[in-house]
Design an enzyme around this catalytic site. Structure first.
Site, PDB file in Angstrom:
ATOM      1  N   ASN A 147       0.800  -1.220   0.000  1.00 37.45           N
ATOM      2  CA  ASN A 147       0.000   0.000   0.000  1.00 37.45           C
ATOM      3  C   ASN A 147       0.834   1.271   0.000  1.00 37.45           C
ATOM      4  OD1 ASN A 147       0.305  -1.450   2.607  1.00 37.45           O
ATOM      5  ND2 ASN A 147      -0.319   0.517   3.462  1.00 37.45           N
ATOM      6  N   SER A 195     -11.007  -5.339   0.063  1.00 37.76           N
ATOM      7  CA  SER A 195     -11.745  -4.242   0.684  1.00 37.76           C
ATOM      8  C   SER A 195     -12.481  -3.451  -0.387  1.00 37.76           C
ATOM      9  CB  SER A 195     -10.781  -3.329   1.444  1.00 37.76           C
ATOM     10  OG  SER A 195     -11.478  -2.199   1.916  1.00 37.76           O
ATOM     11  N   THR A 233     -26.195  -9.569  11.593  1.00 35.22           N
ATOM     12  CA  THR A 233     -27.118  -9.298  10.488  1.00 35.22           C
ATOM     13  C   THR A 233     -26.370  -8.638   9.338  1.00 35.22           C
ATOM     14  OG1 THR A 233     -28.898  -9.045  12.079  1.00 35.22           O
ATOM     15  CG2 THR A 233     -29.287  -8.142   9.871  1.00 35.22           C
ATOM     16  N   CYS A 321      -3.135   4.948   7.582  1.00 33.73           N
ATOM     17  CA  CYS A 321      -3.269   4.398   8.924  1.00 33.73           C
ATOM     18  C   CYS A 321      -2.096   4.758   9.815  1.00 33.73           C
ATOM     19  CB  CYS A 321      -3.388   2.881   8.854  1.00 33.73           C
ATOM     20  SG  CYS A 321      -4.438   2.343   7.503  1.00 33.73           S
TER      21      CYS A 321
HETATM   22  C1  LIG Z   1      -6.604  -0.300   3.248  1.00 35.59           C
HETATM   23  C2  LIG Z   1      -5.862  -1.543   3.493  1.00 35.59           C
HETATM   24  C3  LIG Z   1      -6.304  -2.467   4.456  1.00 35.59           C
HETATM   25  C4  LIG Z   1      -7.476  -2.183   5.354  1.00 35.59           C
HETATM   26  O1  LIG Z   1      -8.703  -2.238   4.675  1.00 35.59           O
HETATM   27  P1  LIG Z   1      -9.991  -1.545   5.355  1.00 35.59           P
HETATM   28  O2  LIG Z   1     -11.130  -2.001   4.509  1.00 35.59           O
HETATM   29  O3  LIG Z   1      -9.758  -0.075   5.273  1.00 35.59           O
HETATM   30  O4  LIG Z   1     -10.073  -2.051   6.751  1.00 35.59           O
HETATM   31  C5  LIG Z   1      -5.600  -3.640   4.591  1.00 35.59           C
HETATM   32  N1  LIG Z   1      -4.522  -3.914   3.834  1.00 35.59           N
HETATM   33  C6  LIG Z   1      -4.082  -3.070   2.901  1.00 35.59           C
HETATM   34  C7  LIG Z   1      -2.893  -3.428   2.077  1.00 35.59           C
HETATM   35  C8  LIG Z   1      -4.730  -1.853   2.704  1.00 35.59           C
HETATM   36  O5  LIG Z   1      -4.266  -1.008   1.794  1.00 35.59           O
END
Ligand SMILES: *Cc1c(COP(=O)(O)O)cnc(C)c1O
Length: 389
Positions: A147, A195, A233, A321
């Site tokens: 990322n 995601s 749910t 993050c």
């Molecule tokens: C954004 C991301 C996540 C987390 O995903 P969320 O849906 O935001 O919890 C996990 N791993 C990578 C590599 C990401 O870029």
């Protein structure tokens, strides 16, 4: 505004939003109900499951809906750990925090975790993995595309090693799904995290692909939804939107891949040619088509982002993050970067809603900002490229 932070989150696609609206209004039934309200939402969920499965060439029965990438990653680590008598997991030092943090917690519960190193491009050496496997290894988790720096790992080689030893192989593919072709069957992947909001779907929804036959314990217990693996749910509107986003990504994959890659390459090319003393980080070839990551020596990345924001450009120093926790990027550290190199880093991630004009505008502003920040730099004497007047 020019949005170049598509690795942090993406703009929701218009068709995705429209697909969700009925499930936020009149289609409010609980998918577990027997009456027609329930049957309608159940049908919508199962359609979405097919759409998600199709994008990665899985069977719909292998798709578990979760609240996103973070939950998918937590579910794998805890679910496998609790189900097995083995005590060893191999991962890498450049994983997302939603892998590293649960690993740390499980280590307190007796799990042994090996964090594989990476080279200066952010690549894991598959032979290094081979050397770290033992009869006690119950999971290997290596991300697909990073990322921060965008490096794509040697996934099929890694999967092959795991398949031969019959060790489940998980990949956090949150950054890669919908951007590059992923066929879990062909690649030999057993578990894969996705995601929705990273591929133009809504936030708070995602999936875990679990190959038929892979055993794990549930992490969230209750009413037994999602084959007992994830109670609660179902978030129908989000699931429907996520499914739609996967369908759109699947139908336009090749075209989108070429489009974003062209924009990204233009961005890299212009920055490397028009701004002095800048380096491209990550693997120059094996990288996500959306990712560009640079180090501008003598500049503080955070100042750069604040200035870019003033000019209407949304960028990032690394992962969204880790910005909250204000610590130096563990990814760049693992790649052997100096403190100064880490400080001067900038991530620009393009998406399908960007265009060439935005890229050109960005480079013009960036050049100006870098020049300005360098002229104020307390280290400017150190840099020959900074005019001393
Ligand atoms: C954004 C991301 C996540 C987390 O995903 P969320 O849906 O935001 O919890 C996990 N791993 C990578 C590599 C990401 O870029």
């Amino acid at each position: 505004m020019i949005y170049l932070d598509n690795a942090a989150s993406t703009q929701i696609h218009e068709d995705v939003l429209n697909s969700m609206l009925p499930y936020l209004k009149e289609q409010y039934g609980n998918a577990s109900s027997i009456h027609r309200y329930g049957r309608m939402t159940r049908k919508a969920i199962e359609k979405a499951r097919k759409q998600v499965a199709l994008l990665i060439n899985a069977d719909p029965s292998e798709i578990l809906f979760t609240s996103g990438g973070t939950e998918s990653n937590n579910t794998v680590l805890r679910g496998i750990f609790m189900n097995n008598s083995c005590n060893h997991i191999v991962t890498s030092s450049i994983e997302h925090d939603s892998i590293l943090e649960p690993c740390k917690q499980l280590e307190k519960n007796g799990l042994i975790v090996d964090y594989l190193p990476v080279d200066q491009f952010g690549t894991v050496d598959p032979s290094e993995l081979k050397n770290n496997l033992s009869d006690n290894t119950c999971l290997v988790s290596i991300m697909f595309g990073n990322n921060e720096v965008g490096t794509i790992q040697k996934i099929s080689e890694i999967a092959k090693i795991c398949n031969e030893r019959k060790i489940p192989f998980h990949s956090d593919a949150v950054q890669a799904v919908g951007k590059v072709t992923i066929d879990v069957k062909e690649l030999g992947i057993d578990l894969l995290s996705i995601s929705s909001h990273k591929l133009h779907g809504p936030k708070g929804i995602g999936a875990l692909y679990i190959k038929n036959g892979i055993k794990m314990d549930p992490v969230i217990l209750g009413g037994g939804q999602e084959h007992g693996l994830r109670s609660g749910t179902e978030n129908v509107a989000n699931i429907v939107g996520f499914g739609k986003a996967c369908e759109i990504a699947k139908n336009n994959l090749d075209e989108n891949m070429l489009y974003v890659k062209k924009l990204r390459d233009l961005l890299i090319d212009k920055i490397l040619h028009e701004i002095p003393e800048v380096t491209l980080n990550g693997d120059p070839r094996f990288r996500l088509p959306t990712n560009a990551h640079f180090t501008f020596l003598g500049v503080n990345g955070e100042d750069l982002i604040i200035k870019l924001d003033e000019y209407g450009i949304a960028a990032s120093t690394g992962s969204a993050c880790s910005v909250n926790t204000q610590r130096a990027s563990h990814v760049l550290q693992a790649m052997g970067f100096s403190h100064e190199q880490i400080a001067g880093s900038l991530r620009l991630t393009v998406g399908i809603f960007n265009d060439e004009k935005e890229i050109e505008q960005t480079v013009i502003f960036l050049k100006k900002i870098v020049q300005e920040l360098r002229s104020f730099s307390p280290f400017k004497e150190k840099y020959s490229f900074v005019s001393k007047d």
